[in-house]
Design an enzyme around this catalytic site. Structure first.
Site, PDB file in Angstrom:
ATOM      1  N   SER A 203       3.496   6.893 -10.827  1.00  0.00           N
ATOM      2  CA  SER A 203       3.967   5.585 -11.277  1.00  0.00           C
ATOM      3  C   SER A 203       4.865   5.735 -12.515  1.00  0.00           C
ATOM      4  O   SER A 203       5.883   6.431 -12.455  1.00  0.00           O
ATOM      5  CB  SER A 203       2.756   4.683 -11.547  1.00  0.00           C
ATOM      6  OG  SER A 203       3.146   3.353 -11.724  1.00  0.00           O
ATOM      7  N   ASP A 290       2.738   0.098  -0.789  1.00  0.00           N
ATOM      8  CA  ASP A 290       2.725   0.012  -2.258  1.00  0.00           C
ATOM      9  C   ASP A 290       3.459  -1.266  -2.666  1.00  0.00           C
ATOM     10  O   ASP A 290       4.668  -1.381  -2.454  1.00  0.00           O
ATOM     11  CB  ASP A 290       3.415   1.243  -2.850  1.00  0.00           C
ATOM     12  CG  ASP A 290       3.282   1.329  -4.372  1.00  0.00           C
ATOM     13  OD1 ASP A 290       3.048   0.286  -5.013  1.00  0.00           O
ATOM     14  OD2 ASP A 290       3.413   2.441  -4.918  1.00  0.00           O
ATOM     15  N   HIS A 327      -0.829   1.613  -4.110  1.00  0.00           N
ATOM     16  CA  HIS A 327      -0.103   2.196  -5.237  1.00  0.00           C
ATOM     17  C   HIS A 327      -0.767   3.435  -5.816  1.00  0.00           C
ATOM     18  O   HIS A 327      -0.085   4.290  -6.382  1.00  0.00           O
ATOM     19  CB  HIS A 327       0.067   1.145  -6.337  1.00  0.00           C
ATOM     20  CG  HIS A 327       0.844   1.624  -7.522  1.00  0.00           C
ATOM     21  ND1 HIS A 327       2.147   2.082  -7.427  1.00  0.00           N
ATOM     22  CD2 HIS A 327       0.506   1.751  -8.834  1.00  0.00           C
ATOM     23  CE1 HIS A 327       2.568   2.460  -8.619  1.00  0.00           C
ATOM     24  NE2 HIS A 327       1.593   2.271  -9.488  1.00  0.00           N
TER      25      HIS A 327
END
Length: 353
Positions: A203, A290, A327
């Site tokens: 991320s 995601d 995610h």
């Protein structure tokens, strides 16, 4: 007379009811008007002129879940063979770190913390993990990934940047967290004695890792590879795609109030530009479901890297929606260990050739 009397009685009641309905409509309309004013006018203005709010919303360093973590005892979170320690950066920041031993070294060295540092030169690949925003190195999905890497006989170095966890609590910035990632690499590199070193960013950590490792290459320090889990192209693109900005995107002042101030606050994380012409191998992992960072950004980054990096290993793995990895749960992929080990081995072999 009765009907007339009834009508006379009902008339004020009806009028009263009509007044109540009208008042309710006015109040409701006023309520929605206030909400609309706050959401579309006040919040964008406050966001534009509050650099600290911008940093807080992007880095989420104040979100510390799980809370009250005992970093000195990683075994409480289900990790064997893990040493907790701290390093000092050149700008006098203290960073909290976990060193997870490879599985093949556990039986002999698990209980001897004094050997951990020198074991970095034992030969097993080293993976430096750079987490995303919010939380700490003790978060559940991060610990799950450490297990995956440990089981394929890799050292794991999991670092918390400044302002996170038990690291020095200062104002957070892109420059600060990138500096920390570079310092962590240099610390490992000095002790690795030629052992392959890889970065793993998740991320926001993908933007940190890409920026840090591109600068390391310019210093003449070459990581063997970088694994990017749920990456984005640049921070401005991610803000445009983030679910919470959907209601603002169509407004004519979106760029002025949301995108421009973040860039002026030096929060750029331009992974596309940072990784151009780099020499390290790159593996991109992204789940199609995601919703935080859409997989299209990872795919776009991959295509950009293919065009801007010649004769360098660049791979993309997209996970179908039915896996429900979202995610942060690619760590649940049963083939992740084999996939990662294959990437590591091929990257090492490419350098030797």
């Amino acid at each position: 007379m009765a009907p007339c009397m009834c009508f006379s009685f009902m008339k004020p009641v009806m009028i009263f009811l009509l007044i109540c309905v009208f008042a309710t409509c006015c109040i409701t309309s006023s309520f929605f008007a206030i909400i609309i004013f706050l959401v579309f006018i006040v919040i964008p203005i406050v966001f534009r002129y509050s650099p600290s709010l911008q940093r807080g919303m992007i880095f989420l360093n104040y979100v510390r879940m799980p809370s009250a973590v005992n970093y000195s005892h990683p075994e409480k979170y289900g990790i064997r063979g893990t040493r907790n320690f701290h390093i000092k950066t050149d700008d006098n920041m203290t960073l909290g770190v976990w060193h997870v031993l490879p599985h093949n070294l556990l039986d002999k060295y698990e209980n001897d913390n004094s050997t951990y540092e020198q074991l970095l030169s034992h030969g097993e690949p080293i993976v430096i993990y750079m987490h995303g925003n919010s939380g700490t190195r003790a978060n559940e999905h991060r610990v799950q990934l450490y297990h995956v890497l440990q089981n394929i006989n890799c050292h794991v170095i999991a670092v918390d940047y400044r302002s996170y966890a038990d690291s020095t609590d200062v104002e957070v910035s892109e420059l600060g967290v990138v500096t920390d990632a570079m310092e962590m690499f240099r610390w490992v590199h000095k002790r690795a004695n030629g052992t392959p070193i890889f970065g793993w960013g998740h991320s926001l950590g993908t933007g940190i890792g890409a920026h840090a490792y591109s600068l390391l290459e310019k210093e003449g320090l070459y990581p063997n590879g970088l694994i990017l889990e749920a990456p984005f192209t640049k921070m401005s693109d991610e803000i445009r795609e983030y679910p919470l900005t959907k209601i603002h995107r169509l407004l004519p002042w979106f760029e002025f109030f949301i995108i421009e101030p973040v860039e002026k606050n030096n929060i750029i994380f331009d992974t596309e530009t940072n990784l151009m012409n780099t020499k390290m191998s790159i593996l991109i992992l992204h789940a199609r479901d995601d919703i935080v960072i859409p997989y299209e950004l990872g795919e776009k980054l991959y295509k950009h890297l293919l065009k801007t990096r010649e004769n360098v290993k660049t791979e993309l793995v997209l996970y179908d929606k039915h896996y429900k990895y979202g995610h942060k749960y690619i760590c649940k992929d049963k083939e992740l260990g084999n996939r990662t080990r294959k990437f590591i081995n091929e990257s090492i072999n490419n350098i030797r050739q």
